[in-house]
Structure formats: structure tokens, C-alpha cells
Scaffold this active site. Structure first.
Site, PDB file in Angstrom:
ATOM      1  N   TYR A   1       2.523  -2.921   3.722  1.00 31.10           N
ATOM      2  CA  TYR A   1       3.881  -2.399   3.513  1.00 31.10           C
ATOM      3  C   TYR A   1       4.677  -2.182   4.801  1.00 31.10           C
ATOM      4  O   TYR A   1       5.835  -1.775   4.743  1.00 31.10           O
ATOM      5  CB  TYR A   1       3.812  -1.096   2.707  1.00 31.10           C
TER       6      TYR A   1
ATOM      7  N   HIS B   1      10.590  -6.707  -3.517  1.00 28.28           N
ATOM      8  CA  HIS B   1       9.284  -6.107  -3.196  1.00 28.28           C
ATOM      9  C   HIS B   1       9.054  -6.246  -1.702  1.00 28.28           C
ATOM     10  O   HIS B   1       9.272  -7.322  -1.136  1.00 28.28           O
ATOM     11  CB  HIS B   1       8.152  -6.813  -3.948  1.00 28.28           C
TER      12      HIS B   1
END
Ligand code: DQA
Length: 148
Positions: free
Chosen positions: A26, A103
Site C-alpha cells: 500500500y 485501488h
């Protein structure tokens, strides 16, 4: 019609915990920093943003219900709900606004279950694996859409 430049940026489950999630996946950015960066990208493009995050699916659905007249377009990252929440899909359809699915991670290069998106076909585009840059791309695409 007046200027259409109001973007709703919606984050779903667990995205508030971004700074605690795997930085290799991430990118290590905190959630506050992520929202600040998105807000900066929007200002550069003359767009106004409102931000919403919740870990409660019903709140996410109800927020989508309330967007009528308040927002012109949506940037949506529902987190894991992406992969199975038909309730969120239905609510996004009800909202009826141009939307882009974003995303941070590359959902197609991870576990099999992440390849499924129940909202994909309601969105103009799906952007995945570009980290925070993906949000900039989403805003650019929505700006184009709102100008046409
Ligand atoms: C995510 C990808 C999802 O599969 C995951 O459940 C998330 C975050 C992303 O931004 O990469 O919580 O939506």
C-alpha cells in the site's frame, strides 16, 4: 447547467488503517496524507472534494443514497467490499453519478478473490496499482467527463 466540479471521494473498510497496512502493498502513506494529497490534486484541477470513510457497510450505502444534488461525480475505493458487496453495488447504481473505481494496490496481481469487482461495470474506469497517483488519474478522467 452551472459548473459541475464536485467530487465525492469515498473510502471503505480498513482504508482508515492505511499507515498500519503492508507498506510493500500500500505504499506506507497514512490515510490523512492520502486524503491531503488527493485534495491537492483536485485543487490543481479546479475540482472541489468531499471525503468520506467508514468501516460500516450501511453507512457507506446511506452516504451514497444522500449524494443526490450534493456531488457531480464519485471516486470510489470500497476496500474489500469491492469484491463482494452487492448492497454497495446497488447503492452506487442508485446514486447514478459518473464514477471511477480506484485501488492503491494492483488487485489483479494479488489473491484470486481480489480480481472480482462487483462495481466495475458501473464505473467509467478502474484504476489499480498506481498508488496515490491513481487518484490523480481518476480526477483527470472525471474532469473530462464533467466538461463534456
Ligand atoms: C484495496 C484493495 C482491496 O482488495 C483491499 O481489500 C483493500 C484496499 C486497494 O486500495 O488496493 O482494503 O481496495
Amino acid at each position: 447547467m452551472g459548473v459541475r466540479n464536485r467530487i465525492e471521494v469515498m473510502h471503505g473498510v480498513n482504508l482508515d488503517q492505511l499507515g498500519r497496512r503492508d507498506p510493500d502493498v500500500y505504499g506506507g502513506l497514512s490515510f490523512d496524507r492520502l486524503e491531503q494529497q488527493i485534495g491537492g490534486y483536485a485543487r490543481e484541477q479546479g475540482l472541489t472534494t468531499r471525503f468520506f470513510q467508514t468501516n460500516a457497510e450501511d453507512e457507506f450505502v446511506e452516504h451514497l443514497h444522500r449524494l443526490e444534488g450534493l456531488s457531480d461525480a464519485i471516486v470510489i475505493n470500497p476496500g474489500a467490499w469491492t469484491h463482494y458487496s452487492w448492497a454497495i453495488r446497488d447503492a452506487l447504481e442508485i446514486a447514478g453519478l459518473p464514477s471511477i473505481e480506484v485501488h492503491l494496490s494492483d488487485v489483479n496481481a494479488r489473491e484470486e478473490f481480489r480480481r472480482v469487482s462487483v462495481i466495475r461495470d458501473l464505473c467509467l474506469e478502474t484504476i489499480s496499482g498506481r498508488g496515490v497517483e491513481g487518484y490523480r488519474d481518476a480526477l483527470t478522467r472525471l474532469k473530462e467527463e464533467l466538461q463534456t
